[in-house]
Design a protein around this motif. Sequence first.
Motif, PDB file in Angstrom:
ATOM      1  N   THR A 189       0.848  -1.194   0.000  1.00  0.00           N
ATOM      2  CA  THR A 189       0.000   0.000   0.000  1.00  0.00           C
ATOM      3  C   THR A 189       0.884   1.245   0.000  1.00  0.00           C
ATOM      4  N   ILE A 190       0.590   2.170  -0.904  1.00  0.00           N
ATOM      5  CA  ILE A 190       1.274   3.466  -0.966  1.00  0.00           C
ATOM      6  C   ILE A 190       0.253   4.522  -0.576  1.00  0.00           C
ATOM      7  N   GLN A 191       0.531   5.295   0.474  1.00  0.00           N
ATOM      8  CA  GLN A 191      -0.403   6.301   0.981  1.00  0.00           C
ATOM      9  C   GLN A 191       0.078   7.703   0.600  1.00  0.00           C
ATOM     10  N   LEU A 192      -0.779   8.460  -0.105  1.00  0.00           N
ATOM     11  CA  LEU A 192      -0.465   9.830  -0.490  1.00  0.00           C
ATOM     12  C   LEU A 192      -1.360  10.782   0.288  1.00  0.00           C
ATOM     13  N   GLU A 193      -0.769  11.875   0.799  1.00  0.00           N
ATOM     14  CA  GLU A 193      -1.533  12.838   1.582  1.00  0.00           C
ATOM     15  C   GLU A 193      -1.141  14.258   1.201  1.00  0.00           C
ATOM     16  N   HIS A 194      -2.071  15.176   1.459  1.00  0.00           N
ATOM     17  CA  HIS A 194      -1.844  16.590   1.145  1.00  0.00           C
ATOM     18  C   HIS A 194      -2.400  17.435   2.277  1.00  0.00           C
ATOM     19  N   SER A 195      -1.547  18.273   2.880  1.00  0.00           N
ATOM     20  CA  SER A 195      -1.973  19.138   3.976  1.00  0.00           C
ATOM     21  C   SER A 195      -1.353  20.511   3.786  1.00  0.00           C
ATOM     22  N   THR A 196      -1.602  21.403   4.748  1.00  0.00           N
ATOM     23  CA  THR A 196      -1.027  22.745   4.676  1.00  0.00           C
ATOM     24  C   THR A 196       0.499  22.711   4.756  1.00  0.00           C
ATOM     25  N   HIS A 197       1.065  21.618   5.268  1.00  0.00           N
ATOM     26  CA  HIS A 197       2.520  21.485   5.380  1.00  0.00           C
ATOM     27  C   HIS A 197       3.140  20.893   4.113  1.00  0.00           C
ATOM     28  N   GLY A 198       2.297  20.572   3.117  1.00  0.00           N
ATOM     29  CA  GLY A 198       2.821  20.022   1.873  1.00  0.00           C
ATOM     30  C   GLY A 198       2.337  18.606   1.622  1.00  0.00           C
ATOM     31  N   ARG A 199       2.834  18.028   0.552  1.00  0.00           N
ATOM     32  CA  ARG A 199       2.457  16.667   0.159  1.00  0.00           C
ATOM     33  C   ARG A 199       3.424  15.650   0.758  1.00  0.00           C
TER      34      ARG A 199
END
Length: 491
Positions: A189-199
């Motif tokens: 599993t590869i988990q990608l996330e995006h927040s105010t601190h970046g990707r």
Amino acid sequence: MNISQLTKISTGTTGLDEILQGGFIAKRSYLLRGDPGTGKTILGMKYLTAGVEAGETVLFVNLEESADDIRDNAATLDIDLSDVHFLDLSPDSDVFVDEQSYDIFSPSEVEQEPLTTAITDRVEAIEPDRVFIDPLTKLRHLTSDEYQFRKQVIAFMHYLKEQSATVLFTSQHSDESSDDDLQYMTDGTIQLEHSTHGRTIRVPKFRGSSVNEGDHAMRIEQGGLSVFPEIAPTEHSRTFEIESVSSGVPEVDELLHGGLERGTISILSGPTGVGKTTVGTQFMKEAAGRGERSVMYMFEETLETFRERSQNINIPVKRMQEQGALEVEEMKPLDCSATEFAYRVRKEVEENDTSIVMIDGIDGYKLSLRDDDDRVLVRKLHSLCRYLKNMGVTVVLVDEIDTITGEFQATEAGISYLADNIVFLRHLEVTGEMRKAIGVLKKRTSDFERTLREFKITEHGLKVGEPLTELNSVLSGSPEVARPTSETYNG
């Protein structure tokens, strides 16, 4: 099968290959998770084009966007999908009309068999080495219940494995329709996330091989994705000779009993305008004379200002840059995360054999990099410095103290424990005149001179005088002229 016999293939993204310690294991299936806009489809595109570059046959099974839209979106990122085969199963305008015929049979009963036939016919016709399915969870709507969906997915993965294909697929996760079940059916599993601190990107599961753990930085840009693995200091080192690095100013070297040693971390501490950056740049000027390369990351000053004032004090920064002896990077606020910054430093060191790295300054580092937690930033700075030490790099950190004069403070950044050497600079007021002093507070690798010396920044460079033995209370910022020894003794 022995793990050492497993074949790994590139993901198409260099940083992700490093995290996976070589890439995906061939003939296995992997899940890409993440909210909309996190870069799942872009990663899948790069995975397929890497296969094309390797001479493989690749297949894009698209269940949501049309093939034309996908090609157009890829072109905006300079990703060429012209040699990628498509199986376009996205809905078109006829779906609205066809829905009228579902009065007696459910959509799953009407669509499932033709869909299965379309997939198997296409796979057997082109015999793909790589398959990307975007998103697999669309198949959930073509089955009568969750049990049937899981059964179909497992059968589908087994079928593709029998065809010797490596499979990458995305999912659409929501509170109403979770994709947790898919994580148990895949090899990774590869988990990608995006927040105010970046990707960020991480790998919570990967069967058959170890991976580099942690939240790694990621950026979407022209050409696809750039992934910046988090530094693991213990995994990097090289042999180097422990020797002193001279400043080129004899009096400074005397204070340090020879200079700064390779593979050590030094903090230059002092208030604004006292000359911290100048002292650090002096070490890099001397390194340039030895044919070595240095890099400076500026968080608190513009390159143009730095060049001009350095030129005025006989430090030819522009010429050093033109000769390749110095690289100066002006860091823009919130342009990157601490993880990405550390990766950039690492690439600089490994690709250019850089011998000195200077970060100017620590406060700017904390304010400019994307993270709200100072503790996280300090931890990442610690990891970066440990890596640089292991690589034999001389590290110079500039730390600004708030007080101009007054009670002495070595550092306010909370990182003095990192330092092998602490060199401090002070403004002094002596009989109404502003002067400056330099001294050494700490040196782990050798002894050091325990006196203070006056120094000046002149048009000819850094000038350092004899020890200030005639002054008392220098560290207070308001020193007093010492009385002669005989007078003190006689009372």
